[in-house]
Design a protein around this motif. Sequence first.
Motif, PDB file in Angstrom:
ATOM      1  N   GLU A 285       0.862  -1.195   0.000  1.00  0.00           N
ATOM      2  CA  GLU A 285       0.000   0.000   0.000  1.00  0.00           C
ATOM      3  C   GLU A 285       0.892   1.236   0.000  1.00  0.00           C
ATOM      4  N   ASP A 286       0.461   2.264  -0.738  1.00  0.00           N
ATOM      5  CA  ASP A 286       1.223   3.512  -0.840  1.00  0.00           C
ATOM      6  C   ASP A 286       0.574   4.567   0.048  1.00  0.00           C
ATOM      7  N   TYR A 287       1.188   4.804   1.199  1.00  0.00           N
ATOM      8  CA  TYR A 287       0.636   5.753   2.167  1.00  0.00           C
ATOM      9  C   TYR A 287       1.305   7.118   2.033  1.00  0.00           C
ATOM     10  N   SER A 288       0.513   8.153   2.260  1.00  0.00           N
ATOM     11  CA  SER A 288       1.066   9.505   2.364  1.00  0.00           C
ATOM     12  C   SER A 288       1.617   9.697   3.773  1.00  0.00           C
ATOM     13  N   ALA A 289       2.244  10.830   4.010  1.00  0.00           N
ATOM     14  CA  ALA A 289       2.885  11.080   5.300  1.00  0.00           C
ATOM     15  C   ALA A 289       1.884  11.123   6.451  1.00  0.00           C
ATOM     16  N   ASP A 290       0.599  11.399   6.151  1.00  0.00           N
ATOM     17  CA  ASP A 290      -0.401  11.430   7.216  1.00  0.00           C
ATOM     18  C   ASP A 290      -1.118  10.093   7.376  1.00  0.00           C
ATOM     19  N   GLY A 291      -0.676   9.070   6.639  1.00  0.00           N
ATOM     20  CA  GLY A 291      -1.264   7.746   6.760  1.00  0.00           C
ATOM     21  C   GLY A 291      -2.385   7.458   5.794  1.00  0.00           C
ATOM     22  N   SER A 292      -2.671   8.358   4.863  1.00  0.00           N
ATOM     23  CA  SER A 292      -3.731   8.130   3.880  1.00  0.00           C
ATOM     24  C   SER A 292      -3.223   7.204   2.776  1.00  0.00           C
ATOM     25  N   PRO A 293      -4.010   6.208   2.355  1.00  0.00           N
ATOM     26  CA  PRO A 293      -3.577   5.297   1.288  1.00  0.00           C
ATOM     27  C   PRO A 293      -3.696   5.947  -0.089  1.00  0.00           C
ATOM     28  N   ALA A 295      -1.245   7.113  -2.187  1.00  0.00           N
ATOM     29  CA  ALA A 295      -0.413   8.300  -2.418  1.00  0.00           C
ATOM     30  C   ALA A 295       0.413   8.208  -3.693  1.00  0.00           C
ATOM     31  N   ASP A 296       0.548   7.024  -4.265  1.00  0.00           N
ATOM     32  CA  ASP A 296       1.314   6.823  -5.499  1.00  0.00           C
ATOM     33  C   ASP A 296       2.751   7.328  -5.346  1.00  0.00           C
ATOM     34  N   ASP A 297       3.185   8.212  -6.278  1.00  0.00           N
ATOM     35  CA  ASP A 297       4.585   8.619  -6.294  1.00  0.00           C
ATOM     36  C   ASP A 297       4.987   9.463  -5.089  1.00  0.00           C
ATOM     37  N   ASP A 298       4.017   9.973  -4.337  1.00  0.00           N
ATOM     38  CA  ASP A 298       4.338  10.773  -3.150  1.00  0.00           C
ATOM     39  C   ASP A 298       4.240   9.940  -1.877  1.00  0.00           C
ATOM     40  N   ALA A 299       4.273   8.619  -2.036  1.00  0.00           N
ATOM     41  CA  ALA A 299       4.192   7.739  -0.875  1.00  0.00           C
ATOM     42  C   ALA A 299       5.469   7.809  -0.051  1.00  0.00           C
ATOM     43  N   VAL A 300       5.355   7.438   1.213  1.00  0.00           N
ATOM     44  CA  VAL A 300       6.516   7.515   2.109  1.00  0.00           C
ATOM     45  C   VAL A 300       7.547   6.431   1.776  1.00  0.00           C
ATOM     46  N   LEU A 301       7.102   5.292   1.279  1.00  0.00           N
ATOM     47  CA  LEU A 301       8.002   4.306   0.709  1.00  0.00           C
ATOM     48  C   LEU A 301       7.799   4.317  -0.803  1.00  0.00           C
ATOM     49  N   HIS A 302       8.855   4.083  -1.552  1.00  0.00           N
ATOM     50  CA  HIS A 302       8.715   4.062  -3.001  1.00  0.00           C
ATOM     51  C   HIS A 302       7.687   3.004  -3.398  1.00  0.00           C
ATOM     52  N   PRO A 303       6.746   3.315  -4.268  1.00  0.00           N
ATOM     53  CA  PRO A 303       5.736   2.332  -4.678  1.00  0.00           C
ATOM     54  C   PRO A 303       6.367   1.100  -5.328  1.00  0.00           C
ATOM     55  N   VAL A 304       5.720  -0.031  -5.152  1.00  0.00           N
ATOM     56  CA  VAL A 304       6.200  -1.279  -5.755  1.00  0.00           C
ATOM     57  C   VAL A 304       6.257  -1.152  -7.276  1.00  0.00           C
ATOM     58  N   ASP A 305       5.323  -0.391  -7.854  1.00  0.00           N
ATOM     59  CA  ASP A 305       5.321  -0.218  -9.307  1.00  0.00           C
ATOM     60  C   ASP A 305       6.616   0.407  -9.813  1.00  0.00           C
ATOM     61  N   ARG A 306       7.278   1.155  -8.975  1.00  0.00           N
ATOM     62  CA  ARG A 306       8.574   1.748  -9.360  1.00  0.00           C
ATOM     63  C   ARG A 306       9.539   0.652  -9.796  1.00  0.00           C
TER      64      ARG A 306
END
Length: 559
Positions: A285-293, A295-306
């Motif tokens: 799951e790609d979460y933003s810094a506030d914990g929202s799912p 987030a795509d490229d702005d996720a806190v961890l690099h997305p798996v799709d990368r």
Amino acid sequence: MRPATRTANTVLTFTVAALLGGCLGHPVKEVVYDKVDIVREPLRLDLNRDVDILFVIDNSGSMAEEQARLARNFPAFIAALDGMRADYRIGVTTTDVAHPGCSSGATPEDGALVLRSCLDAVAQGAFVFNDLDAAYACTEQCKLGPDELRQQPSVYDGELHPWLESIGGQANLAPGVAMADAFACFGPQGIDGCGYESPLEAMRLAITKARGPEGNGFMRDEALLSVVLVTDEADCSSNPAHKDIFTTNTTFQNDVAPQRTSATCWRAGTACSGAGPDFKECHAEDYSADGSPGADDDAVLHPVDRYIDFLAGLRGTSGEPTGQPAGDGGAAARDVLVSLITGVPVGYDRGEAEIEYHAAEPGSEQAINFGIAPGCTNSEDGSNSTAIPPVREREVAEAFAGEDGARNLFSICQDDYSPALEQIARSIEKALAPACAGACVADSDPETELLEPDCLVTAELPDASEVEVPACVRAGDGWAVPADADACFYTLVDPGGRSDFKGDDMTLVPGPDGQAIAACGQDGENLEFKILREGPRRPGIHYSAECVVAQGPESCHVG
């Protein structure tokens, strides 16, 4: 193809874009067949045996025994590679990537290939973690001294490089040193790496540094790429733009934990369905810094799709960093395989067990440190060591499992990695498919038990000139290149060990009933081609083979 029925035998002509070491200086002979037709059919005649193998090895504090086990069981891997006559390179990097959670300690590899004796690493303190001195992970495996480990120049360019290689049976090792013994010294990487393991980002960095004019040259044009990730924890490939989730942002921190742990990585990169404690499944799951799912490229961890998109971009391209597909006559499409030795239960690769995701007991050390219950526990060696079930890295590996769909995740908790390494090698061999004739070739001497094909092989050089590829000569149980040539061809015609000569045995694969059958003995085929060369392959040469084929299925000689 389906063989055509005609009043006379047919000459089947195959054409292929492939590679050959050196130029052949023989002019093409004019071949005349009376009362025959010519049928052109593509064939990958020069079987590409080039394999670039990247090991990304977890070098965090819990990996001493696992590194030792990998080194101890490595002979099975090398034996399988040598058995398929692969021309291989083996590069090693670690899961240690610059990370905000690890601001001190050893300098991270950041995907750089590492070729140092683990004995040197022991001397540098790389096998010490907190109060644990795990020098045994090296010293009990590595039995070679500095002179024996002194690297030899590559047969490609005469230079020294930070990887192991065996090309045409010639290794870049000192004479008499076995490849598996060398890996036993070069494989163990120490346990002083960052505890926020980033195998996916380390993989991406290593491949990026290997490609293009400025790269280290590890990845060869048209070589199969096999990536093996060895780790016992969750992937923590973090986005530098959100480094505060490991410092001041407590969104993904366990409320009862006074210290930061790699449980942050689990919470910041995965989501599980079901109420728990036994989850139905877990996924990236790609979460933003506030914990929202989402987030795509702005996720806190690099997305798996990368990482999936990055590896997919390597397919169908040459080694140059253009990202453009190879055109006609250009580099062949590169295949990519990814395997994991990780926190899945023993037997998962064989379908005997499934990955289970259980919530760790609230407030327990397991919950605080890792955020999830173990995916497996090693009860075989008495260590009771555990590993985290994979999610992010699992999704990447499953996207590159190979055409047969075999499970490419193996348990890091088993005491013997030999079966896993052998299976990884078998996946490589399957990707290096044999060059079959594509039709039933005629038997020029029906009185003999085995097929006697009538074939002519030619090579078109980069300057558009053509030369004949000579037939190989028998040498003991195998074949040899004639004295006046740089390469030769031979054919495999024995599907079941009917002759005492091992050099004509066809490649066998599992049949529908589980019994071994000839890979080139199906669908009306009866012939397999091989190219033997001296020295490494080089790109830019096209090959063709002309063979007389049987008049029809009723006259097809199989075996």
